[in-house]
Scaffold this motif. Structure first.
Motif, PDB file in Angstrom:
ATOM      1  N   UNK A 177       0.827  -1.204   0.000  1.00  0.00           N
ATOM      2  CA  UNK A 177       0.000   0.000   0.000  1.00  0.00           C
ATOM      3  C   UNK A 177       0.865   1.260   0.000  1.00  0.00           C
ATOM      4  N   UNK A 178       1.821   1.320   0.932  1.00  0.00           N
ATOM      5  CA  UNK A 178       2.634   2.526   1.028  1.00  0.00           C
ATOM      6  C   UNK A 178       3.604   2.657  -0.136  1.00  0.00           C
ATOM      7  N   UNK A 179       4.091   1.531  -0.657  1.00  0.00           N
ATOM      8  CA  UNK A 179       4.964   1.609  -1.840  1.00  0.00           C
ATOM      9  C   UNK A 179       4.199   2.204  -3.011  1.00  0.00           C
ATOM     10  N   UNK A 180       3.003   1.704  -3.250  1.00  0.00           N
ATOM     11  CA  UNK A 180       2.195   2.216  -4.364  1.00  0.00           C
ATOM     12  C   UNK A 180       1.725   3.639  -4.104  1.00  0.00           C
ATOM     13  N   UNK A 181       1.384   3.937  -2.860  1.00  0.00           N
ATOM     14  CA  UNK A 181       0.954   5.296  -2.513  1.00  0.00           C
ATOM     15  C   UNK A 181       2.048   6.312  -2.840  1.00  0.00           C
ATOM     16  N   UNK A 182       3.300   5.901  -2.659  1.00  0.00           N
ATOM     17  CA  UNK A 182       4.432   6.775  -2.967  1.00  0.00           C
ATOM     18  C   UNK A 182       4.817   6.744  -4.442  1.00  0.00           C
ATOM     19  N   UNK A 183       4.155   5.865  -5.214  1.00  0.00           N
ATOM     20  CA  UNK A 183       4.460   5.790  -6.641  1.00  0.00           C
ATOM     21  C   UNK A 183       5.788   5.113  -6.937  1.00  0.00           C
ATOM     22  N   UNK A 184       6.228   4.227  -6.048  1.00  0.00           N
ATOM     23  CA  UNK A 184       7.511   3.566  -6.211  1.00  0.00           C
ATOM     24  C   UNK A 184       7.352   2.181  -6.809  1.00  0.00           C
ATOM     25  N   UNK A 240       0.047  12.350   6.907  1.00  0.00           N
ATOM     26  CA  UNK A 240       0.590  12.372   5.544  1.00  0.00           C
ATOM     27  C   UNK A 240       1.753  11.416   5.407  1.00  0.00           C
ATOM     28  N   UNK A 241       2.000  11.057   4.188  1.00  0.00           N
ATOM     29  CA  UNK A 241       3.161  10.240   3.830  1.00  0.00           C
ATOM     30  C   UNK A 241       3.876  11.015   2.733  1.00  0.00           C
ATOM     31  N   UNK A 283       7.129   6.843   6.439  1.00  0.00           N
ATOM     32  CA  UNK A 283       5.998   6.453   7.279  1.00  0.00           C
ATOM     33  C   UNK A 283       6.486   6.251   8.703  1.00  0.00           C
ATOM     34  N   UNK A 284       5.751   6.817   9.642  1.00  0.00           N
ATOM     35  CA  UNK A 284       6.052   6.614  11.053  1.00  0.00           C
ATOM     36  C   UNK A 284       4.842   5.997  11.705  1.00  0.00           C
ATOM     37  N   UNK A 285       5.051   5.168  12.687  1.00  0.00           N
ATOM     38  CA  UNK A 285       3.935   4.542  13.371  1.00  0.00           C
ATOM     39  C   UNK A 285       4.425   3.653  14.479  1.00  0.00           C
ATOM     40  N   UNK A 286       3.522   2.902  15.037  1.00  0.00           N
ATOM     41  CA  UNK A 286       3.880   1.960  16.084  1.00  0.00           C
ATOM     42  C   UNK A 286       3.493   0.568  15.632  1.00  0.00           C
ATOM     43  N   UNK A 287       4.191  -0.410  16.146  1.00  0.00           N
ATOM     44  CA  UNK A 287       3.898  -1.794  15.803  1.00  0.00           C
ATOM     45  C   UNK A 287       3.176  -2.413  16.982  1.00  0.00           C
ATOM     46  N   UNK A 288       2.050  -3.046  16.701  1.00  0.00           N
ATOM     47  CA  UNK A 288       1.259  -3.673  17.762  1.00  0.00           C
ATOM     48  C   UNK A 288       2.098  -4.670  18.549  1.00  0.00           C
ATOM     49  N   UNK A 289       1.790  -4.826  19.807  1.00  0.00           N
ATOM     50  CA  UNK A 289       2.580  -5.678  20.679  1.00  0.00           C
ATOM     51  C   UNK A 289       2.124  -7.135  20.681  1.00  0.00           C
TER      52      UNK A 289
END
Length: 85
Positions: A9-16, A77-78, A56-62
C-alpha cells in the motif's frame, strides 16, 4: 491489513516500483516480493527500515506473531501526500 498489504500500500501510494523501494531501503528484490506476497515476514528492523524509507512513522502492535502495523493517530501524511481514508 497484513504486513505485505501494508508494505505494498505505502509503496504504491508513494508511486515507487519494487526496485526503487529495494534500493532506498537496502533490501533485496526477492525479499520484498516475498514480504508483499505474505510468504515471509520481515523482521521488525527491516520492516521499520522499509517504512522509514517511505517516510511512514507509526507503532507496531505488541501482539505475538507480528500484529499488523498500527498507525499512530497523529500521522496524517506520507511524504507530503494526504492519506486516503
Amino acid at each position: 491489513m497484513t504486513w505485505g498489504e501494508t508494505i505494498k500500500y505505502f509503496r504504491k501510494h508513494n508511486g515507487w516500483s519494487r526496485r526503487e523501494l529495494c534500493e532506498a531501503a537496502g533490501v533485496s528484490h526477492t525479499a520484498l516480493v516475498s514480504w508483499e506476497n505474505d510468504e515471509h515476514l520481515p523482521d521488525i528492523q527491516k520492516f521499520s527500515v522499509l517504512m522509514a524509507a517511505m517516510g511512514v512513522q507509526g507503532t507496531i502492535g505488541a501482539a505475538s506473531n507480528y500484529a499488523p502495523f498500527r498507525f499512530n493517530k497523529t500521522i496524517r501524511t506520507i511524504n507530503q501526500k494526504p492519506l486516503e481514508k
